[in-house]
Design a protein around this motif. Structure first.
Motif, PDB file in Angstrom:
ATOM      1  N   HIS A 153       6.728   2.105   1.946  1.00  0.00           N
ATOM      2  CA  HIS A 153       7.367   1.045   3.062  1.00  0.00           C
ATOM      3  C   HIS A 153       7.067  -0.306   2.534  1.00  0.00           C
ATOM      4  N   CYS A 154       6.016  -0.759   2.154  1.00  0.00           N
ATOM      5  CA  CYS A 154       5.711  -1.858   1.777  1.00  0.00           C
ATOM      6  C   CYS A 154       6.801  -2.321   0.597  1.00  0.00           C
TER       7      CYS A 154
ATOM      8  N   THR B 219       0.749  -1.373  -0.112  1.00  0.00           N
ATOM      9  CA  THR B 219       0.024  -0.090   0.059  1.00  0.00           C
ATOM     10  C   THR B 219       0.854   1.319  -0.034  1.00  0.00           C
ATOM     11  N   CYS B 220       2.015   1.165   0.310  1.00  0.00           N
ATOM     12  CA  CYS B 220       2.954   2.465   0.464  1.00  0.00           C
ATOM     13  C   CYS B 220       4.374   2.044   0.312  1.00  0.00           C
TER      14      CYS B 220
HETATM   15 CU   LIG Z   1       3.276  -0.042   3.501  1.00  0.00          CU
END
Ligand SMILES: [Cu+2]
Length: 68
Positions: A15-16, A12-13
Motif C-alpha cells: 500500500h505504501c 512497510t507494505c
Molecule cells: Cu504500507
C-alpha cells in the motif's frame, strides 16, 4: 531522460509502495517512478530538462514518508 534514486523511510507494505509511486508520478516532469520496498529506493525518471528532486521529496513527505 534523467534518472535519480531517492531513499525513502517509512514504507512497510505494498500500500505504501503504491502510494509513494502515485505521489511521485503526479509531480510535474516525472515520467515514471519505481518503488522498491526491499531496498527502500525510489527510482525516478524525469522528462528531459525537468528534473526537480525537491518537488518529488515534498510530494513524498506530504504522503507521510521520509525521503533521505
Ligand atoms: Cu504500507
Amino acid at each position: 531522460m534523467t534518472q535519480e534514486t531517492i531513499k525513502v523511510e517509512g514504507m512497510t507494505c505494498m500500500h505504501c509502495q503504491l502510494r509513494v509511486k502515485k505521489a511521485v508520478e503526479a509531480v510535474e516532469g516525472v515520467q515514471r517512478a519505481d518503488v522498491n520496498l526491499q531496498t527502500k529506493q525510489v527510482t525516478v525518471d524525469f522528462e528531459e530538462g525537468k528534473k526537480n528532486l525537491e518537488k518529488v521529496k515534498a510530494a513524498i513527505r506530504e504522503n507521510g514518508y521520509e525521503p533521505i
